[in-house]
Design an enzyme around this catalytic site. Structure first.
Site, mmCIF file in Angstrom:
data_model
loop_
_atom_site.group_PDB
_atom_site.id
_atom_site.type_symbol
_atom_site.label_atom_id
_atom_site.label_comp_id
_atom_site.label_asym_id
_atom_site.label_seq_id
_atom_site.Cartn_x
_atom_site.Cartn_y
_atom_site.Cartn_z
ATOM 1 N N ASP A 182 -1.101 8.073 -2.725
ATOM 2 C CA ASP A 182 -0.755 9.101 -1.744
ATOM 3 C C ASP A 182 0.647 8.798 -1.222
ATOM 4 O O ASP A 182 1.042 7.637 -1.137
ATOM 5 C CB ASP A 182 -1.752 9.135 -0.589
ATOM 6 C CG ASP A 182 -1.589 10.388 0.276
ATOM 7 O OD1 ASP A 182 -1.109 11.419 -0.255
ATOM 8 O OD2 ASP A 182 -1.920 10.335 1.470
ATOM 9 N N GLY A 183 1.381 9.846 -0.912
ATOM 10 C CA GLY A 183 2.732 9.642 -0.391
ATOM 11 C C GLY A 183 3.112 10.770 0.539
ATOM 12 O O GLY A 183 2.548 11.858 0.473
ATOM 13 N N GLU A 241 5.190 11.205 -3.429
ATOM 14 C CA GLU A 241 3.994 11.373 -4.267
ATOM 15 C C GLU A 241 4.277 10.905 -5.698
ATOM 16 O O GLU A 241 3.452 10.243 -6.322
ATOM 17 C CB GLU A 241 3.555 12.850 -4.289
ATOM 18 C CG GLU A 241 3.111 13.401 -2.927
ATOM 19 C CD GLU A 241 1.660 13.086 -2.585
ATOM 20 O OE1 GLU A 241 1.050 12.227 -3.252
ATOM 21 O OE2 GLU A 241 1.137 13.702 -1.633
ATOM 22 N N ASP A 300 -3.554 13.645 -4.583
ATOM 23 C CA ASP A 300 -3.827 14.940 -3.942
ATOM 24 C C ASP A 300 -2.593 15.854 -4.022
ATOM 25 O O ASP A 300 -2.542 16.876 -3.358
ATOM 26 C CB ASP A 300 -4.314 14.774 -2.496
ATOM 27 C CG ASP A 300 -3.281 14.116 -1.595
ATOM 28 O OD1 ASP A 300 -2.091 14.077 -1.959
ATOM 29 O OD2 ASP A 300 -3.661 13.637 -0.516
ATOM 30 N N HIS A 329 -7.461 14.525 2.390
ATOM 31 C CA HIS A 329 -8.150 14.506 3.683
ATOM 32 C C HIS A 329 -9.530 15.147 3.597
ATOM 33 O O HIS A 329 -9.932 15.917 4.446
ATOM 34 C CB HIS A 329 -7.315 15.211 4.748
ATOM 35 C CG HIS A 329 -5.913 14.683 4.807
ATOM 36 N ND1 HIS A 329 -5.598 13.460 5.344
ATOM 37 C CD2 HIS A 329 -4.751 15.196 4.337
ATOM 38 C CE1 HIS A 329 -4.305 13.248 5.235
ATOM 39 N NE2 HIS A 329 -3.763 14.280 4.621
ATOM 40 N N ASP A 345 -3.744 7.137 2.217
ATOM 41 C CA ASP A 345 -3.059 7.847 3.304
ATOM 42 C C ASP A 345 -2.703 6.859 4.425
ATOM 43 O O ASP A 345 -1.594 6.887 4.961
ATOM 44 C CB ASP A 345 -3.985 8.969 3.819
ATOM 45 C CG ASP A 345 -3.329 9.786 4.913
ATOM 46 O OD1 ASP A 345 -2.240 10.326 4.658
ATOM 47 O OD2 ASP A 345 -3.900 9.867 6.020
#
Ligand SMILES: [Zn+2]
Length: 233
Positions: free
Chosen positions: A14-15, A52, A74, A129, A139
């Site tokens: 995640d980024g 990301e 994501d 999320h 995250d």
């Protein structure tokens, strides 16, 4: 043929950047035979999409021998960029878009394609999320990066800035026109309800939508006149 010879690894990433563009960070989890390793990094000035991409590159570059890697991200930008073949197409066109401008984040897409070639990689999109354990953890790690005191300079950000100006001027008129921020195809959507101000005599039958950054683009073509209001009679 036995294909079980090579290790199977899961890579969660995640980024993000706050604001976007702004200070950035990414989080990475590598999972192999039930063992997990966590990483994070923070950057001075960058974008969501760059973080990301960097997260996935960072994770893959940590894998020292050829492996079967399943990536979970994501980011539609990253997952579709590979799985829909956009990145390969951009490379085929020497990363050049109209008017001689470069594809956004060419430096990172190039690195990603290179490292993918060394492994057997598949990409999976995860809804962010949404309670997925590793995604939530990534995250948290990404935020540690964003808030860390020892931030790295994102060297490619300046090249990104040089090119992004051109994208701001691009017209977005029909489905498939590329999002100005993400460089990926927009999709056509219809509003569930007509949103009309009392003084407005038109509405939009549809709009164009970026599946990655969720930006909505209103198009002239979809503008419709509202029926005349006869209430004064
Ligand atoms: Zn976008």
């Amino acid at each position: 043929m036995k294909s079980t010879e090579i290790p199977e690894i899961e890579l969660f990433t995640d980024g993000g950047a706050e604001p976007n563009p702004g200070k950035g960070g990414f989080g990475v989890i590598l999972s192999y035979k039930g063992r997990k390793k966590e990483f994070f990094e923070g950057y001075e000035l960058t974008t969501n999409n760059r973080m990301e991409l960097m997260a996935v590159i960072f994770g893959l570059e940590r894998i020292k021998t050829k492996a079967k890697v399943t990536v979970f991200s994501d980011s539609k930008y990253v997952v579709d960029g590979i799985e829909e073949g956009w990145a390969v197409n951009w490379e085929r066109n020497n990363w050049i878009r109209k008017k001689g401008n470069l594809v956004l984040n060419k430096d990172l897409w190039e690195r990603l394609l290179n490292i993918i070639d060394k492994h057997e990689v598949t990409f999976n999109w995860l809804k962010g999320h949404a309670g997925h354990e590793e995604n939530e953890r990534c995250d948290v790690l990404a935020n540690q990066g964003i808030n860390s005191e020892h931030k790295i300079k994102d060297e490619g950000y300046l090249e990104y800035l040089d090119n992004v100006e051109y994208y701001q001027e691009q017209k977005i008129e029909k489905e498939g026109d590329l999002c100005r921020k993400c460089d990926i195809p927009t999709v056509r959507k219809s509003p569930k309800k007509r949103k009309v101000k009392p003084t407005q005599n038109y509405y939009y039958e549809y709009y164009l939508f970026c599946p990655n950054c969720k930006t909505m683009y209103m198009v002239e073509e979809a503008k419709r006149d509202l029926p005349q209001n006869n209430s004064m009679f």
